[in-house]
Write an enzyme that holds these catalytic residues in place. Structure first.
Site, short mmCIF file in Angstrom:
data_model
loop_
_atom_site.label_atom_id
_atom_site.label_comp_id
_atom_site.label_asym_id
_atom_site.label_seq_id
_atom_site.Cartn_x
_atom_site.Cartn_y
_atom_site.Cartn_z
N LYS A 25 -39.12 95.22 -20.98
CA LYS A 25 -38.15 94.25 -22.33
C LYS A 25 -38.18 94.45 -22.76
O LYS A 25 -37.38 95.07 -23.89
CB LYS A 25 -39.97 93.64 -22.68
CG LYS A 25 -41.20 93.52 -22.05
CD LYS A 25 -42.25 93.05 -22.09
CE LYS A 25 -42.70 92.74 -21.17
NZ LYS A 25 -44.37 93.13 -21.26
N GLU A 33 -37.50 120.48 -25.88
CA GLU A 33 -37.83 119.32 -24.15
C GLU A 33 -38.76 118.11 -25.25
O GLU A 33 -39.45 118.30 -26.00
CB GLU A 33 -38.77 119.30 -23.46
CG GLU A 33 -38.57 118.43 -22.29
CD GLU A 33 -39.52 118.78 -21.69
OE1 GLU A 33 -40.18 119.70 -21.56
OE2 GLU A 33 -39.45 117.64 -20.50
N THR A 81 -38.78 115.88 -9.55
CA THR A 81 -39.80 114.92 -9.29
C THR A 81 -40.54 114.36 -8.63
O THR A 81 -39.58 113.76 -7.59
CB THR A 81 -39.62 114.20 -10.92
OG1 THR A 81 -39.79 113.19 -11.08
CG2 THR A 81 -39.71 114.64 -12.18
N LYS A 82 -42.13 114.56 -8.12
CA LYS A 82 -42.38 113.59 -7.19
C LYS A 82 -41.86 111.71 -7.35
O LYS A 82 -41.69 111.37 -6.34
CB LYS A 82 -43.97 113.65 -7.54
CG LYS A 82 -44.26 115.09 -6.49
CD LYS A 82 -46.18 115.02 -6.79
CE LYS A 82 -46.38 116.05 -7.45
NZ LYS A 82 -47.24 116.74 -8.22
N PHE A 83 -41.87 111.12 -8.50
CA PHE A 83 -41.70 109.94 -8.77
C PHE A 83 -40.06 109.72 -8.38
O PHE A 83 -39.87 108.75 -7.81
CB PHE A 83 -42.11 109.84 -9.68
CG PHE A 83 -40.78 109.69 -10.59
CD1 PHE A 83 -41.16 107.86 -10.67
CD2 PHE A 83 -41.00 109.78 -11.66
CE1 PHE A 83 -39.80 107.64 -11.65
CE2 PHE A 83 -39.64 109.50 -12.59
CZ PHE A 83 -39.45 107.79 -12.40
N ASP A 100 -39.30 106.66 -21.49
CA ASP A 100 -39.91 105.62 -21.96
C ASP A 100 -38.93 104.46 -22.25
O ASP A 100 -38.13 103.95 -22.74
CB ASP A 100 -41.29 105.88 -23.06
CG ASP A 100 -42.52 106.77 -23.19
OD1 ASP A 100 -42.80 106.61 -21.97
OD2 ASP A 100 -42.77 106.61 -23.71
N GLU A 117 -44.17 116.34 -27.87
CA GLU A 117 -44.88 115.39 -27.29
C GLU A 117 -46.60 114.93 -27.97
O GLU A 117 -47.34 115.73 -28.82
CB GLU A 117 -45.70 115.80 -25.39
CG GLU A 117 -46.88 114.83 -24.61
CD GLU A 117 -45.79 113.30 -24.21
OE1 GLU A 117 -44.34 113.89 -24.11
OE2 GLU A 117 -46.68 112.84 -24.92
N ASP A 176 -34.25 106.84 -14.71
CA ASP A 176 -33.90 106.48 -13.23
C ASP A 176 -33.56 104.34 -13.61
O ASP A 176 -33.76 103.70 -12.93
CB ASP A 176 -35.11 106.99 -12.74
CG ASP A 176 -36.76 106.02 -13.44
OD1 ASP A 176 -36.52 106.19 -14.74
OD2 ASP A 176 -37.34 105.47 -12.83
N ASP A 212 -44.82 112.84 -33.36
CA ASP A 212 -43.51 112.29 -33.45
C ASP A 212 -42.04 113.13 -32.78
O ASP A 212 -42.25 114.15 -34.54
CB ASP A 212 -43.41 111.18 -34.14
CG ASP A 212 -42.54 110.45 -33.94
OD1 ASP A 212 -41.46 110.43 -33.39
OD2 ASP A 212 -42.43 109.18 -34.75
C1 LIG Z 1 -42.59 107.85 -19.21
S1 LIG Z 1 -42.64 109.93 -20.00
C2 LIG Z 1 -41.68 111.21 -19.05
C3 LIG Z 1 -42.59 112.00 -18.75
C4 LIG Z 1 -41.79 113.50 -18.62
N1 LIG Z 1 -40.93 113.60 -19.57
C5 LIG Z 1 -41.34 113.12 -16.97
O1 LIG Z 1 -40.55 113.30 -16.71
O2 LIG Z 1 -42.42 112.53 -16.16
C6 LIG Z 1 -42.43 109.64 -21.48
C7 LIG Z 1 -43.05 110.81 -22.82
O3 LIG Z 1 -41.94 110.50 -23.93
C8 LIG Z 1 -43.76 110.02 -24.95
N2 LIG Z 1 -42.61 110.40 -26.50
C9 LIG Z 1 -42.32 109.05 -26.09
N3 LIG Z 1 -41.76 109.02 -27.56
C10 LIG Z 1 -42.27 110.27 -28.33
C11 LIG Z 1 -41.95 110.93 -29.58
N4 LIG Z 1 -41.19 110.00 -30.53
N5 LIG Z 1 -42.12 112.16 -29.80
C12 LIG Z 1 -42.98 112.20 -28.29
N6 LIG Z 1 -43.53 112.11 -27.13
C13 LIG Z 1 -42.52 110.98 -27.30
C14 LIG Z 1 -44.47 110.03 -24.27
O4 LIG Z 1 -45.93 110.16 -24.71
C15 LIG Z 1 -44.70 110.38 -22.51
O5 LIG Z 1 -45.23 111.34 -21.88
#
Ligand SMILES: C[S@@+](CC[C@H](N)C(=O)[O-])C[C@H]1O[C@@H](n2cnc3c(N)ncnc32)[C@H](O)[C@@H]1O
Length: 238
Positions: free
Chosen positions: A136, A57, A203-205, A132, A82, A168, A109
């Site tokens: 923009k 994941e 998810t809640k959101f 994420d 993460e 979403d 990363d």
């Molecule tokens: C918008 S959040 C979604 C979190 C979770 N999957 C959820 O559904 O609630 C995106 C997550 O991806 C992580 N993330 C983004 N790019 C990443 C990368 N290259 N390696 C590891 N984590 C990453 C961010 O730190 C963030 O916690």
């Protein structure tokens, strides 16, 4: 030249508040469930002490979904990647509280983890939930799901393994659909977007979003069974 070497990061590391509980569980659990980043290939069977279906994941956030899935499927092994410490602490807490033995964490990363630590044909599945969106236009280059990463993911999947993304953001969903469809070794399991697989909890959101009429789109692609990725040998990423 390795095109991922100087890659644009899909995250910005913010300090973020780490709660006392997150810090405590982080300190207590990362020795047990954390896999330190190192540029050498991992031996997953040795890490988990068994050979089981293995799911990666990327970007597990606070880890609620990860923990729910790992708990519901003890027959599988899960590796969550993460970068953010509060989220890592939060998943450590869930692992400890629920006694999960099939979840490991790499805090690094994911692009570098995939590139440097993961052998080809390692995973039965990859989960990327709500990456994420970088809304923009000038930030779209930061979006995780771009052709080079998708090619790398496809290589790390076993033949028949799946990539499951959910978002979403309509415009990101469209981009993901294009990028996954353009990867020659992947096949869409649906005509376009897939029904939410039962293993992914709402998810809640997402529940709130659904009430507000925001669509969540799931995309599930499989690596073509037995297809040789002949072109890979000369691909700059490998
Ligand atoms: C918008 S959040 C979604 C979190 C979770 N999957 C959820 O559904 O609630 C995106 C997550 O991806 C992580 N993330 C983004 N790019 C990443 C990368 N290259 N390696 C590891 N984590 C990453 C961010 O730190 C963030 O916690």
């Amino acid at each position: 030249m390795n095109r991922m070497a100087g890659h644009i990061r899909s995250f910005v590391l913010r300090q973020g508040r780490v709660s006392k509980a997150q810090r405590r569980y982080y300190d207590e659990m990362m020795d047990k469930v954390g896999i330190p980043y190192a540029p050498s290939p991992l031996d997953f069977d040795a890490l988990f002490g068994r050979a089981a279906p293995r799911i990666l994941e990327i970007g597990f956030g606070m880890g609620e979904t990860s923990a729910a899935i790992a708990e519901a499927s003890p027959q599988n092994d899960y590796i969550g990647v993460e970068v953010h410490t509060p989220g890592v602490g939060s998943l450590c807490k869930l692992i400890a509280e629920r006694g999960l033995s099939n979840q490991r964490i790499i805090q690094h990363d994911a692009v570098e983890v995939l590139r440097d630590m993961i052998p080809s044909e390692s995973f039965d599945g990859v989960h990327i939930f709500f990456p994420d969106p970088w809304p923009k236009a000038r930030h779209h280059k930061r979006r995780l799901l771009q052709p080079p990463l998708v090619a790398l993911l496809a290589d790390r999947l076993k033949p028949g393994g799946y990539i499951h993304c959910a978002t979403d953001w309509e415009n990101y969903a469209e981009q993901i659909l294009l990028v996954l469809s353009a990867e020659p070794s992947l096949r869409n399991t649906a005509d376009a977007y897939a029904p939410r697989p039962a293993y992914r909890p709402l998810t809640k959101f997402e529940q709130r979003g659904l009430r507000l009429g925001h669509g969540v789109r799931d995309l599930v692609f499989r690596r073509a069974d037995g297809e040789l990725l002949g072109a890979r040998a000369s691909h700059p990423l490998f």
